[in-house]
Design an enzyme around this catalytic site. Structure first.
Site, PDB file in Angstrom:
ATOM      1  N   GLU A 308       0.816  -1.237   0.000  1.00 46.36           N
ATOM      2  CA  GLU A 308       0.000   0.000   0.000  1.00 46.36           C
ATOM      3  C   GLU A 308       0.838   1.271   0.000  1.00 46.36           C
ATOM      4  O   GLU A 308       0.678   2.126   0.861  1.00 46.36           O
ATOM      5  CB  GLU A 308      -0.930  -0.015   1.215  1.00 46.36           C
ATOM      6  CG  GLU A 308      -1.912  -1.171   1.190  1.00 46.36           C
ATOM      7  CD  GLU A 308      -2.927  -1.120   2.324  1.00 46.36           C
ATOM      8  OE1 GLU A 308      -4.105  -1.348   2.063  1.00 46.36           O
ATOM      9  OE2 GLU A 308      -2.509  -0.818   3.454  1.00 46.36           O
TER      10      GLU A 308
HETATM   11  C1  LIG Z   1      -0.752  -6.070   3.964  1.00 46.03           C
HETATM   12  C2  LIG Z   1      -1.990  -5.411   4.492  1.00 46.03           C
HETATM   13  O1  LIG Z   1      -2.955  -6.067   4.804  1.00 46.03           O
HETATM   14  N1  LIG Z   1      -1.944  -4.052   4.626  1.00 46.03           N
HETATM   15  C3  LIG Z   1      -3.093  -3.364   5.262  1.00 46.03           C
HETATM   16  N2  LIG Z   1      -4.311  -3.871   4.596  1.00 46.03           N
HETATM   17  C4  LIG Z   1      -5.574  -3.831   5.336  1.00 46.03           C
HETATM   18  C5  LIG Z   1      -5.387  -4.363   6.729  1.00 46.03           C
HETATM   19  C6  LIG Z   1      -6.714  -4.405   7.493  1.00 46.03           C
HETATM   20  O2  LIG Z   1      -7.578  -5.393   6.952  1.00 46.03           O
HETATM   21  C7  LIG Z   1      -4.363  -3.507   7.457  1.00 46.03           C
HETATM   22  O3  LIG Z   1      -4.752  -2.174   7.512  1.00 46.03           O
HETATM   23  C8  LIG Z   1      -3.011  -3.646   6.765  1.00 46.03           C
HETATM   24  O4  LIG Z   1      -2.080  -2.739   7.350  1.00 46.03           O
END
Ligand SMILES: CC(=O)N[C@H]1NC[C@H](CO)[C@H](O)[C@@H]1O
Length: 510
Positions: A308
């Site tokens: 992200e």
């Molecule tokens: C690799 C990943 O999962 N990154 C983000 N994605 C959504 C998650 C919550 O469901 C968390 O916020 C996490 O930090």
């Protein structure tokens, strides 16, 4: 007392007979087999013998004759003899650790044989689940033969200690419960945007300024060592994740000039974005941090994150744009992310550590070291991702369908149970590159008040998927009574596991 098929996750081979033996705590003992390479003094097993004695006989302390009074017969002795082929009591579990074991329970004795102490721990856990009590509190165990080993070598559980701080006891208790389900990797997502609780010896300001509170909401070096040792005693690996270049807001509090200053027009806006990949100081900082991580965490793997990364801030910054020109990246910011991630993956390799990264790193078509493990977390099309990544020859971890921080009404454990990690189009070679999977419990809405009921028993569904034989565990309806029984056992062991559906347990949580 009809004994429900007694072990979760289901062993590869389990034959139980109706012959039952009574056990009495007064006449029960764990011993090392004469031919065992591990003998008294083996730290892992000496501690496990004590631990499992009090798990099996919680209301009995050795030497107190106030144990259960026997009205009708002199208690029979029962000896569990444990034989391990290779000693290795003082080391750490790793990706190659053999966790197989054989357990044979008969009149007055049980014989547990394994290659390593880690396999013996798995056998002791299974043994402990075979013991049951009748309504008067007498203990029994049925004649049983078990031949067992894990389907996948990597059976992980992620905790996020940045969105909310988890007190040390909550982490240790999670390790206890993980061992009951034979999970063997604790993925410690230790820092992230909101807080930096890891107390670094090299950069103390990271937690002094980045933790929610510098004394009460940090993990000291001794806290970290306690987690690592508590895990080792249960055959659990600890893999830390220092996620970058995104998810690093808290890092900027204690490390000036680390994050990219975002611009509004041609002036800094005052907010910051991902780590600044254009300055040398960033790579010097990351190298020092990774060096410290190598010495604090013994596991040969480290998770570098890479998920992200938003490009907006990089795009807004004139220095970053200049750097892009100089490097010939044009306007493609995935090339900048790749440049950064490749640098820290190479640093990690130079430190003799293997990296794990989130799937974004692969999706950006980065040059990734062949032994880097890729972790799939994006829910939509994980089967296609499994095919693509294994086709590229990478080992992969599946986490996407096991993001159990997402909750809903009803028995959603069945969704986790239905996942088949090797159910994608690919060759047998590709299927073998699936080294296992991981349950994630992200912390946006989780802290010590709701961690256990949200984790257990829902995580147990993935634990069986990752340990047991695929063909023997296709039917969730057949698993339901076994999981219900196991959930009651978790309560008896003091784990606040929520109910699966209507019903009751002999030992309710109190
Ligand atoms: C690799 C990943 O999962 N990154 C983000 N994605 C959504 C998650 C919550 O469901 C968390 O916020 C996490 O930090």
């Amino acid at each position: 007392v009809q004994q429900v098929d007694g072990v979760w996750p289901l062993p590869q081979q389990l034959d139980q007979s109706a012959d039952r033996n009574s056990l009495s705590p007064q006449r029960f003992s764990f011993t090392y087999g004469r031919d065992s390479a591990a003998q008294t003094g083996c730290s892992v097993l000496d501690a496990a013998f004590k631990r499992y004695f009090s798990i099996i006989f919680p209301d009995f302390t050795k030497g107190s004759e106030n144990g259960l009074q026997y009205m009708w017969s002199e208690p029979q002795p029962f000896v569990v003899s444990v034989s391990v082929k290779t000693r290795g009591c003082d080391g750490y579990p790793d990706e190659d650790s053999d966790e197989s074991y054989n357990l044979s329970v008969s009149e007055g004795q049980a014989v547990l044989r394994s290659v390593t102490v880690w396999g013996a721990l798995r056998g002791l856990e299974s043994f402990s689940q075979l013991v049951y009590q009748d309504d008067y509190g007498s203990y029994f165990i049925n004649k049983t033969e078990i031949v067992d080993f894990p389907r996948f070598a990597f059976r992980g559980l992620l905790l996020d200690t940045s969105r909310h701080y988890l007190p040390l006891h909550a982490i240790l208790k999670t390790l206890d419960a993980m061992a009951y389900s034979k999970f063997n990797v604790f993925h410690w997502h230790i820092v992230d945007d909101p807080s930096f609780p890891y107390q670094s010896r090299t950069f103390p300001d990271l937690s002094n300024k980045g933790a929610f509170h510098p004394f009460t909401h940090v993990y000291t070096q001794s806290d970290v060592m306690r987690v690592i040792e508590h895990a080792r005693m249960r055959g659990i690996r600890v893999i830390p994740e220092f996620d970058s270049p995104g998810h690093t807001q808290s890092w900027g509090k204690g490390q000036p000039n680390l994050l990219t200053p975002c611009y509004k027009g041609d002036v800094p806006s005052g907010s910051f974005g991902p780590v600044d990949p254009t300055v040398d100081t960033t790579y010097k900082f990351m190298e020092s941090l990774l060096k410290e991580v190598k010495f604090v965490f013994p596991d040969s793997y480290v998770h570098l994150g890479g998920d992200e990364v938003s490009f907006a801030c990089w795009q807004s910054n004139p220095n970053v744009r200049t750097f892009m020109e100089k490097m010939g990246f044009g306007k493609d910011f995935t090339k900048l992310e790749s440049f950064y991630m490749e640098s820290i993956m190479n640093m990690t390799a130079a430190l003799n550590r293997t990296s794990i990264v989130w799937q974004d790193v692969f999706d950006y078509h980065e040059r990734i070291p062949q032994d880097t493990v890729l972790e799939i977390w994006k829910g939509e099309t994980y089967q296609a991702e499994l095919s693509r990544m294994t086709k590229a020859g990478h080992r992969v971890l599946l986490s996407a369908p096991w993001y159990i921080n997402h909750i809903s009404y009803g028995q959603d454990w069945r969704n986790s149970y239905a996942v088949q990690p090797q159910n994608f189009s690919g060759t047998e070679e590709q299927k073998k590159l699936v080294i296992g999977g991981e349950v994630a419990m992200w912390g946006e809405y989780v802290d010590a008040t709701n961690l256990n009921p949200r984790l257990w028993p829902r995580a147990c569904a993935a634990a069986e998927r990752l340990w047991s034989d695929e063909e023997k565990t296709l039917n969730a309806d057949l698993a339901f009574p076994r999981l219900e029984k196991f959930r009651c056992e978790l309560l008896r062991r003091g784990i606040q596991a929520e109910p699966l559906f209507v019903g009751h347990c002999k030992h309710e949580y109190d």
